[in-house]
Design an enzyme around this catalytic site. Structure first.
Site, mmCIF file in Angstrom:
data_model
loop_
_atom_site.group_PDB
_atom_site.id
_atom_site.type_symbol
_atom_site.label_atom_id
_atom_site.label_comp_id
_atom_site.label_asym_id
_atom_site.label_seq_id
_atom_site.Cartn_x
_atom_site.Cartn_y
_atom_site.Cartn_z
ATOM 1 N N TYR A 133 -2.034 2.565 -3.292
ATOM 2 C CA TYR A 133 -3.185 1.692 -3.058
ATOM 3 C C TYR A 133 -2.729 0.282 -2.675
ATOM 4 C CZ TYR A 133 -7.453 -0.966 -4.151
ATOM 5 O OH TYR A 133 -8.541 -1.814 -4.098
ATOM 6 N N LYS A 137 -2.911 -1.848 1.002
ATOM 7 C CA LYS A 137 -3.507 -3.185 1.076
ATOM 8 C C LYS A 137 -2.504 -4.195 1.636
ATOM 9 C CE LYS A 137 -7.563 -2.315 -0.839
ATOM 10 N NZ LYS A 137 -8.843 -2.456 -0.091
#
Length: 212
Positions: A133, A137
């Site tokens: 994750y 990002k």
């Protein structure tokens, strides 16, 4: 006396937690005259307050976001798109939403010469992270912030978000409850990990736009 300049904006992801808070604030902000929302499904009237009829809501297929380039002829672009790996169903589907859709939006903002582009990233975003994750990002931040001829791009990096979601996210709810308990002792470098209300994130997004 010269009339005060008013601005136009486009919001992607207006039906999400931060998106709804952002849309509410933009509707109350007298600097904005028109707000275009690109959405997967129609806005529920209970989710926003638009007494001056600023909102133009358009339901689209984000797989063909590039076909809606003309709507990016605005002053400010706000991108609140985002999901979780669990909700997306796979890492590939998550990356499609959290990286590819946002990256395309930035490219469209550049093509239409928007004054500024602001999107939601995450605290801890790092392209070299072992966490998928946070790695996605971070890769997105690198891709957008180094994009040539995209002026005034900025990311907000919230920790766990507080607010009423449509869907229950057990992991986030547990993390939020724990972080709220220990938030008073999260000082110095740890302060950025404090949970934050969606309204605060929305206000920060507006503050990062360029008004000229």
């Amino acid at each position: 006396m010269a009339a005060k300049k008013q601005y136009t904006a486009i919001v992607l992801g207006a039906s999400g937690l931060v998106g709804k808070a952002l849309l509410y604030q933009l509707c109350q902000d007298d600097k904005y005259s028109n707000i275009t929302c690109l959405l997967r499904s129609p806005l529920a009237q209970r989710d926003y307050h638009d007494p001056l009829n600023k909102i133009q809501a358009i339901v689209i297929d984000f797989d063909y976001l590039q076909d809606y380039q003309g709507y990016f002829t605005v002053d400010h672009v706000y991108c609140c798109l985002g999901t979780t790996i669990k909700k997306a169903g796979s890492k590939k589907a998550f990356r499609r939403i959290d990286f590819e859709f946002v990256h395309v939006a930035a490219q469209l903002a550049r093509a239409q010469r928007a004054s500024s582009f602001v999107w939601i990233s995450s605290v801890g975003a790092n392209a070299k992270s072992n966490n998928f994750y946070l790695r996605v990002k971070g890769e997105l931040e690198n891709a957008i912030l180094t994009m040539p001829q995209l002026d005034n791009a900025a990311a907000v990096r919230p920790s766990v978000l507080l607010g009423d979601r449509k869907e229950y996210r057990q992991g986030e709810a547990i993390a939020a409850n724990i972080l709220k308990l220990i938030s008073p002792i999260m000082l110095g470098p740890l302060a950025k990990y404090r949970p934050v209300h969606a309204q605060q994130v929305a206000a920060q997004m507006i503050s990062l736009q360029v008004f000229k």
